[in-house]
Design an enzyme around this catalytic site. Sequence first.
Site, PDB file in Angstrom:
ATOM      1  N   CYS A 260      36.343  38.960  51.942  1.00 20.51           N
ATOM      2  CA  CYS A 260      35.619  38.105  52.831  1.00 20.51           C
ATOM      3  C   CYS A 260      34.843  38.585  53.692  1.00 20.51           C
ATOM      4  CB  CYS A 260      36.384  36.686  53.094  1.00 20.51           C
ATOM      5  SG  CYS A 260      35.235  35.160  53.469  1.00 20.51           S
TER       6      CYS A 260
ATOM      7  N   HIS B 205      39.188  35.128  47.509  1.00 21.14           N
ATOM      8  CA  HIS B 205      40.542  35.403  48.226  1.00 21.14           C
ATOM      9  C   HIS B 205      41.531  35.089  47.551  1.00 21.14           C
ATOM     10  CE1 HIS B 205      39.066  34.632  52.512  1.00 21.14           C
ATOM     11  NE2 HIS B 205      38.085  34.112  52.054  1.00 21.14           N
TER      12      HIS B 205
ATOM     13  N   GLU C 188      44.550  36.202  48.266  1.00 19.16           N
ATOM     14  CA  GLU C 188      45.710  35.959  48.736  1.00 19.16           C
ATOM     15  C   GLU C 188      46.120  34.621  49.100  1.00 19.16           C
ATOM     16  OE1 GLU C 188      42.548  35.579  51.814  1.00 19.16           O
ATOM     17  OE2 GLU C 188      42.724  36.806  50.186  1.00 19.16           O
TER      18      GLU C 188
END
Length: 185
Positions: free
Chosen positions: A25, A146, A148
């Site tokens: 990002c 993302h 994560e």
Amino acid sequence: TFNERLSQQFRQFFARTDTFGLGVCNGCQMFAELADIIPGAQDWPRFTTNQSHRFEARLSMVEVLESPSLFLQGMAGSRLPIAVAHGEGYANFQYRGDADKVVRAMRFVDNHGQPTERYPFNPNGSAGGLTAVTTADGRFTAMMPHPERVLRNIQMSWTDLAATGGKDALSPWMRVWRNARKWVG
């Protein structure tokens, strides 16, 4: 890039063969801005305002492409939901990079598994669904989504719980981190 001393330190870091990095990002945008000093990243685009002109935050479907990215090894061909949360994820080759030469690592796909520029399947409108790039040696990868944020099955929009170990099991995105650990040795 405006501070010669700091720029030199970054150049030395990127040039070392025992270093790697993942830009997610805002980290993707930062890596893209540093592309001129990252070996093998000269064809990366800038990431600019989404074609929707909105901040987009939701789960989207991506396909992991065959690439040298150390983070995505063994994942090529996977189509997985992933979290997106960005207002500036459009892979813009107008200002920098080369769309024909960039090493693509991941793209948005539609509900038929086809690469897409159509909204809402592609939250930023990038050509061919492009949402991740990597260097030729795979040590540096930049992506807008993302991984994560979807490390557990329960964080996914859907998963075959029986086949994947239940809602508390780790999602396929955990492989990104395991691949990095494996690369370190």
